[in-house]
Design a protein around this motif. Structure first.
Motif, mmCIF file in Angstrom:
data_model
loop_
_atom_site.group_PDB
_atom_site.id
_atom_site.type_symbol
_atom_site.label_atom_id
_atom_site.label_comp_id
_atom_site.label_asym_id
_atom_site.label_seq_id
_atom_site.Cartn_x
_atom_site.Cartn_y
_atom_site.Cartn_z
ATOM 1 N N ALA A 1 0.857 -1.188 0.000
ATOM 2 C CA ALA A 1 0.000 0.000 0.000
ATOM 3 C C ALA A 1 0.888 1.232 0.000
ATOM 4 O O ALA A 1 2.005 1.201 0.531
ATOM 5 N N MET A 2 0.373 2.334 -0.603
ATOM 6 C CA MET A 2 1.181 3.545 -0.727
ATOM 7 C C MET A 2 0.371 4.799 -0.422
ATOM 8 O O MET A 2 -0.809 4.885 -0.771
ATOM 9 N N VAL A 3 1.044 5.764 0.192
ATOM 10 C CA VAL A 3 0.550 7.134 0.321
ATOM 11 C C VAL A 3 1.490 8.015 -0.496
ATOM 12 O O VAL A 3 2.702 7.994 -0.285
ATOM 13 N N LEU A 4 0.925 8.779 -1.436
ATOM 14 C CA LEU A 4 1.726 9.600 -2.339
ATOM 15 C C LEU A 4 1.246 11.048 -2.264
ATOM 16 O O LEU A 4 0.059 11.326 -2.445
ATOM 17 N N ALA A 5 2.178 11.961 -2.008
ATOM 18 C CA ALA A 5 1.850 13.376 -1.873
ATOM 19 C C ALA A 5 2.595 14.197 -2.923
ATOM 20 O O ALA A 5 3.831 14.137 -3.003
ATOM 21 N N ASP A 6 1.852 14.937 -3.746
ATOM 22 C CA ASP A 6 2.427 15.807 -4.773
ATOM 23 C C ASP A 6 3.524 15.119 -5.579
ATOM 24 O O ASP A 6 4.671 15.589 -5.635
ATOM 25 N N PRO A 7 3.226 13.989 -6.251
ATOM 26 C CA PRO A 7 4.274 13.328 -7.038
ATOM 27 C C PRO A 7 4.760 14.199 -8.189
ATOM 28 O O PRO A 7 3.975 14.909 -8.823
ATOM 29 N N LEU A 8 6.067 14.158 -8.437
ATOM 30 C CA LEU A 8 6.653 14.825 -9.590
ATOM 31 C C LEU A 8 5.849 14.454 -10.825
ATOM 32 O O LEU A 8 5.573 13.278 -11.077
ATOM 33 N N ALA A 9 5.440 15.457 -11.612
ATOM 34 C CA ALA A 9 4.511 15.239 -12.732
ATOM 35 C C ALA A 9 5.238 14.654 -13.932
ATOM 36 O O ALA A 9 5.374 15.298 -14.982
ATOM 37 N N ALA A 10 5.709 13.416 -13.799
ATOM 38 C CA ALA A 10 6.491 12.754 -14.838
ATOM 39 C C ALA A 10 5.822 11.476 -15.318
ATOM 40 O O ALA A 10 6.486 10.509 -15.675
ATOM 41 N N PHE A 11 4.482 11.487 -15.334
ATOM 42 C CA PHE A 11 3.730 10.311 -15.767
ATOM 43 C C PHE A 11 2.570 10.769 -16.648
ATOM 44 O O PHE A 11 2.016 11.854 -16.462
ATOM 45 N N GLY A 12 2.208 9.921 -17.608
ATOM 46 C CA GLY A 12 1.121 10.267 -18.516
ATOM 47 C C GLY A 12 0.441 9.037 -19.073
ATOM 48 O O GLY A 12 0.508 7.941 -18.488
ATOM 49 N N ALA A 13 -0.162 9.198 -20.247
ATOM 50 C CA ALA A 13 -0.956 8.128 -20.846
ATOM 51 C C ALA A 13 -0.131 6.893 -21.158
ATOM 52 O O ALA A 13 -0.662 5.776 -21.184
ATOM 53 N N SER A 14 1.164 7.062 -21.402
ATOM 54 C CA SER A 14 2.021 5.924 -21.754
ATOM 55 C C SER A 14 2.680 5.272 -20.548
ATOM 56 O O SER A 14 3.520 4.386 -20.706
ATOM 57 N N LEU B 1 -2.022 -1.909 -6.442
ATOM 58 C CA LEU B 1 -2.012 -1.806 -4.987
ATOM 59 C C LEU B 1 -2.810 -0.590 -4.514
ATOM 60 O O LEU B 1 -2.979 0.382 -5.252
ATOM 61 N N PRO B 2 -3.315 -0.608 -3.270
ATOM 62 C CA PRO B 2 -4.091 0.517 -2.742
ATOM 63 C C PRO B 2 -3.241 1.775 -2.643
ATOM 64 O O PRO B 2 -2.097 1.736 -2.178
ATOM 65 N N LEU B 3 -3.832 2.899 -3.084
ATOM 66 C CA LEU B 3 -3.143 4.187 -3.060
ATOM 67 C C LEU B 3 -3.987 5.218 -2.317
ATOM 68 O O LEU B 3 -5.210 5.267 -2.484
ATOM 69 N N GLN B 4 -3.321 6.043 -1.522
ATOM 70 C CA GLN B 4 -3.935 7.243 -0.971
ATOM 71 C C GLN B 4 -3.176 8.423 -1.561
ATOM 72 O O GLN B 4 -1.957 8.534 -1.390
ATOM 73 N N LEU B 5 -3.873 9.301 -2.268
ATOM 74 C CA LEU B 5 -3.239 10.396 -3.000
ATOM 75 C C LEU B 5 -3.550 11.735 -2.338
ATOM 76 O O LEU B 5 -4.702 12.003 -1.985
ATOM 77 N N TRP B 6 -2.518 12.578 -2.234
ATOM 78 C CA TRP B 6 -2.654 13.914 -1.664
ATOM 79 C C TRP B 6 -2.066 14.936 -2.627
ATOM 80 O O TRP B 6 -1.060 14.669 -3.295
ATOM 81 N N ALA B 7 -2.694 16.099 -2.681
ATOM 82 C CA ALA B 7 -2.208 17.179 -3.547
ATOM 83 C C ALA B 7 -2.325 18.508 -2.818
ATOM 84 O O ALA B 7 -3.330 18.779 -2.155
ATOM 85 N N SER B 8 -1.284 19.334 -2.941
ATOM 86 C CA SER B 8 -1.404 20.712 -2.464
ATOM 87 C C SER B 8 -2.217 21.496 -3.494
ATOM 88 O O SER B 8 -2.097 21.270 -4.703
ATOM 89 N N GLU B 9 -3.059 22.398 -3.042
ATOM 90 C CA GLU B 9 -3.917 23.146 -3.964
ATOM 91 C C GLU B 9 -3.097 23.983 -4.944
ATOM 92 O O GLU B 9 -3.428 24.068 -6.132
ATOM 93 N N GLN B 10 -1.995 24.557 -4.475
ATOM 94 C CA GLN B 10 -1.225 25.466 -5.313
ATOM 95 C C GLN B 10 -0.077 24.792 -6.053
ATOM 96 O O GLN B 10 0.450 25.342 -7.014
ATOM 97 N N GLY B 11 0.348 23.590 -5.608
ATOM 98 C CA GLY B 11 1.432 22.880 -6.279
ATOM 99 C C GLY B 11 2.758 23.612 -6.177
ATOM 100 O O GLY B 11 2.986 24.443 -5.301
ATOM 101 N N GLY B 12 3.659 23.280 -7.117
ATOM 102 C CA GLY B 12 4.996 23.872 -7.135
ATOM 103 C C GLY B 12 6.061 22.811 -7.320
ATOM 104 O O GLY B 12 5.808 21.605 -7.160
ATOM 105 N N GLU B 13 7.284 23.225 -7.677
ATOM 106 C CA GLU B 13 8.437 22.332 -7.767
ATOM 107 C C GLU B 13 8.196 21.136 -8.694
ATOM 108 O O GLU B 13 8.432 19.986 -8.333
ATOM 109 N N GLY B 14 7.720 21.409 -9.911
ATOM 110 C CA GLY B 14 7.494 20.320 -10.859
ATOM 111 C C GLY B 14 6.162 19.633 -10.698
ATOM 112 O O GLY B 14 5.927 18.588 -11.315
ATOM 113 N N VAL B 15 5.283 20.216 -9.874
ATOM 114 C CA VAL B 15 3.937 19.660 -9.677
ATOM 115 C C VAL B 15 2.934 20.787 -9.913
ATOM 116 O O VAL B 15 2.572 21.516 -8.983
#
Length: 322
Positions: free
Chosen positions: A211-224, A232-246
């Motif tokens: 299982a994973m908790v992921l917060a503001d992952p570097l935006a290096a993933f797409g359709a491919s 596996l189970p994921l819990q995803l978190w995002a900052s509203e304003q982002g930053g640093e490649g997110v």
């Protein structure tokens, strides 16, 4: 009859029934080339004390005997660029206080201890191998193998650490997604992306992570990237304003590619008013003076209050999944 999720979360926020008393803390050096420096957190029956570790002020009990009646689940924490094994010390301490062992490591090529190759693809390629080596090392250590359940391993990652988690879950990076918002524009990696010279890094699945908790992952993933195949189970978190490649909204866009789990597609918990660094532990006065860019938050946002809620949500998730 089991405790409901809302009741569990309320108890965790109150520091109630699940708490040991504090977190025990051990420094570890994990074998390999180069050796990995790490912190190992476990439930402790002694009251915590303030510990000074560089610019960090940590509440823990050093070298405390493990307070557990059975084997413990293990969560590995992976920091962001230029972070360290203490970047999320309060999360590690909260999980340990709640009955989960935590291994937080310094990544080999892009931690605060070593940034010589921090702006390279090599640093990102090394990260999943670092995590695998860290798990191998702690499970092979006879001091800890007796108290850890190798079948219950979780992962928490922030920024590049969340990128690391996705690669370990089986996703393939697509660095073309970073064009236009690469976090260190003058770095060799960002220069190569701008010029279209992008290596094809492969997924590095780690089946021991459940299982994973992921917060503001570097935006290096797409359709491919094969995100629709992750299981596996994921819990995803995002900052509203982002930053640093997110960029703002990037985590929500990523979530659309993920498959439905047992009940529903993973959703993203957006932290209102937060910028990227809200997921780091609140800063000491020394750290705030040395690195104000990672210690400052947007007006009206209270990092300490958010961190308490975040830790409770994460603990509830890992208790359910592990």
């Amino acid at each position: 009859m089991g405790i409901g999720r809302s009741a569990l979360l309320a108890a965790l926020l109150a520091g109630g029934a699940w708490a040991a008393h504090s977190a025990g803390l051990q420094r570890l050096t994990l074998a390999g080339e180069p050796p990995l420096q790490a912190m190992f957190w476990t439930p402790c029956a002694q009251p915590p004390a303030p510990l000074k570790r560089g610019p960090f002020e940590v509440m823990a009990t050093e070298d405390c005997p493990v307070a557990a009646s059975g084997k413990l689940p293990l969560v590995v924490i992976s920091h962001g660029y230029a972070g360290s094994a203490l970047s999320h010390w309060n999360m590690a301490a909260a999980l340990a206080d709640g009955g989960i062992a935590v291994l937080s490591l310094n990544h080999s090529l892009d931690s605060a201890l070593n940034l010589a190759q921090g702006g390279s693809f090599a640093a990102l390629e090394a990260r999943p191998a670092d995590v695998r080596r860290a798990i191998d090392g702690v499970l092979a250590d006879r001091r800890w193998s007796a108290v850890l359940d190798a079948q219950r391993i979780g992962f928490l990652g922030f920024s590049r650490g969340a990128y690391t988690g996705l690669v370990l879950a089986g996703a393939k990076p697509d660095f073309a997604q970073l064009a236009g918002h690469c976090p260190e524009p003058q770095s060799p990696m960002c220069q190569a992306i701008a010029q279209g010279q992008i290596p094809a890094l492969k997924p590095q699945p780690e089946p021991r992570i459940k299982a994973m908790v992921l917060a503001d992952p570097l935006a290096a993933f797409g359709a491919s990237s094969g995100l629709e195949k992750l299981k596996l189970p994921l819990q995803l978190w995002a900052s509203e304003q982002g930053g640093e490649g997110v960029p703002a909204g990037a985590v929500q866009a990523l979530a659309k590619w993920l498959p439905a789990g047992k009940s529903a597609k993973p959703t993203v918990q957006v932290v209102a008013g937060a910028a990227h660094f809200a997921f780091l532990a609140p800063c000491s006065a020394q750290l705030a003076a040395a690195a104000p860019e990672i210690c400052s938050d947007p007006p009206g946002f209270e990092r300490s209050a958010f961190q308490k809620r975040w830790a409770a949500e994460v603990l509830a998730f890992f208790r359910q999944q592990l």
